[in-house]
Design a protein around this motif. Structure first.
Motif, short mmCIF file in Angstrom:
data_model
loop_
_atom_site.label_atom_id
_atom_site.label_comp_id
_atom_site.label_asym_id
_atom_site.label_seq_id
_atom_site.Cartn_x
_atom_site.Cartn_y
_atom_site.Cartn_z
N ASN A 181 -34.10 28.27 18.86
CA ASN A 181 -33.96 27.28 19.92
C ASN A 181 -33.36 25.99 19.38
O ASN A 181 -33.96 24.92 19.42
CB ASN A 181 -35.33 27.01 20.57
N ASP A 182 -32.15 26.10 18.84
CA ASP A 182 -31.40 24.94 18.36
C ASP A 182 -32.17 24.12 17.34
O ASP A 182 -32.29 22.89 17.44
CB ASP A 182 -30.99 24.06 19.55
N SER A 183 -32.73 24.79 16.31
CA SER A 183 -33.50 24.08 15.29
C SER A 183 -32.63 23.51 14.18
O SER A 183 -33.12 22.75 13.35
CB SER A 183 -34.54 25.03 14.68
N CYS A 264 -32.91 12.63 23.16
CA CYS A 264 -33.08 14.09 23.10
C CYS A 264 -33.58 14.61 24.45
O CYS A 264 -34.58 14.13 24.98
CB CYS A 264 -34.09 14.46 22.01
N LYS A 266 -35.42 17.02 27.09
CA LYS A 266 -36.64 17.81 27.06
C LYS A 266 -36.30 19.31 27.12
O LYS A 266 -35.57 19.74 27.99
CB LYS A 266 -37.54 17.44 28.23
N GLY A 267 -36.83 20.06 26.17
CA GLY A 267 -36.58 21.49 26.13
C GLY A 267 -35.33 21.89 25.36
O GLY A 267 -35.10 23.06 25.10
N LYS A 268 -34.50 20.91 25.01
CA LYS A 268 -33.26 21.19 24.28
C LYS A 268 -33.08 20.23 23.12
O LYS A 268 -31.96 19.85 22.78
CB LYS A 268 -32.06 21.10 25.23
N CYS A 269 -34.18 19.85 22.51
CA CYS A 269 -34.15 18.89 21.41
C CYS A 269 -34.44 19.59 20.09
O CYS A 269 -35.51 20.19 19.93
CB CYS A 269 -35.18 17.80 21.66
N SER A 273 -38.11 21.56 18.17
CA SER A 273 -38.19 22.88 17.52
C SER A 273 -38.60 22.74 16.06
O SER A 273 -39.40 23.53 15.55
CB SER A 273 -36.85 23.59 17.63
#
Length: 304
Positions: A181-183, A264, A266-269, A273
């Protein structure tokens, strides 16, 4: 014509449904069927979270029915499985999966008000959430009832060390979910090392569980018991290195950000992750340390 005989065992094992463990499994089957029926009928679900919850409930229901049927008819004796290890491992896995679904579903789908989904849908979702919680309690009860007692000869997966293997693999799956998840784990070689640690320990842990469940440990050319203890010690060292490296290269101001960036989403930051990975890295490190401590007090029994 059939002749009644007093010798020989019964064809059906009534203890499979009348013993405390059997009753717990009947409750699991009932609660599981009720939960996904409520959701499918009127509660509804959507997106990946809802699909995951439905998968958990249907999967656990199917395996529980399979276990009850096999024990009731004695068919488990015909399977190439270490039945005690299989049922203990599944009960622990189902406990973890069911509590995850019991948290996720109400978090994303239950609301206090009726708008905009309507009061009937809301009520169905609340009822499904209640039965999802009861399902978790039923699986946790089986784990409690079948766990190894001090001095008792039992299956490896029913011991604390065996149950911890399931939890370790489950926590690793959470880490993998956060990684994809985009870590930004590929940004540094050090964080790539951490990913290698998570992957290696996960694979070996799954292999240990698989050999125990299939009852093939006695066929190995090396001492399985000693190898598992050595691996657990190695996993502690590997996770200890990841527990130091990951936070440094993600949250130190030289490489990352000590605080969550204000812009950032929410949910895509990536920072979120990275934080999840850091937390569960420490969780798994603690689990492997406990595993190593308990593994000194048990002996493996592969045929149960």
């Amino acid at each position: 014509m059939p002749i009644m005989e007093s010798t020989g065992g019964p064809y059906l094992n009534t203890a499979a449904v009348t013993s405390p463990v059997g009753i717990a499994r009947l409750l699991q089957m009932t609660f599981g069927c009720t939960t996904f029926s409520l959701v499918a009928h009127q509660g509804g679900f959507s997106a990946a979270y809802g699909t995951f919850c439905m998968f958990v409930w249907t999967f656990c229901f199917a395996i529980t029915v399979f276990i009850i049927a096999c024990e009731f008819t004695h068919l488990h004796s015909c399977l190439s499985l270490s039945w005690g290890n299989f049922t203990a491992a599944f009960a622990m896995l189902a406990t973890l999966m069911s509590i995850t679904a019991a948290v996720i579903y109400p978090l994303y789908f239950v609301q206090v008000g009726c708008y905009p989904i309507g009061c009937e849908v809301r009520d169905f979702r609340i009822a499904a959430s209640v039965f999802a919680g009861l399902l978790f309690v039923a699986y946790a009860a089986e784990v409690f009832l079948t766990r190894a007692k001090p001095g008792q000869v039992t299956s490896y997966m029913a011991t604390i060390s065996g149950l911890l293997k399931i939890v370790q693999a489950f926590v690793a799956c959470i880490i993998f979910g956060a990684l994809v998840n985009d870590s930004q784990y590929g940004k540094y070689v050090a964080t790539q090392w951490c990913v290698a640690v998570y992957s290696f320990c996960f694979v070996v842990t799954v292999v240990v569980v698989a050999f125990s469940v299939t009852g093939k440990t006695a066929l190995l050319w090396f001492p399985f018991e000693r190898s598992v203890v050595i691996y657990t010690f190695g996993a502690v060292l590997l996770y200890a290195s990841a527990a130091v490296i990951w936070p440094v290269f993600c949250f130190d101001s030289k490489y990352g950000s000590p605080q969550r960036p204000g812009l950032c989403a929410k949910g895509k930051c990536p920072w979120d992750s990275q934080l999840v990975i850091a937390i569960f890295t420490y969780v798994n490190l603690l689990l492997y340390v406990l595993d190593l401590a308990y593994s000194q007090r048990i002996r493996f029994v592969s045929h149960l």
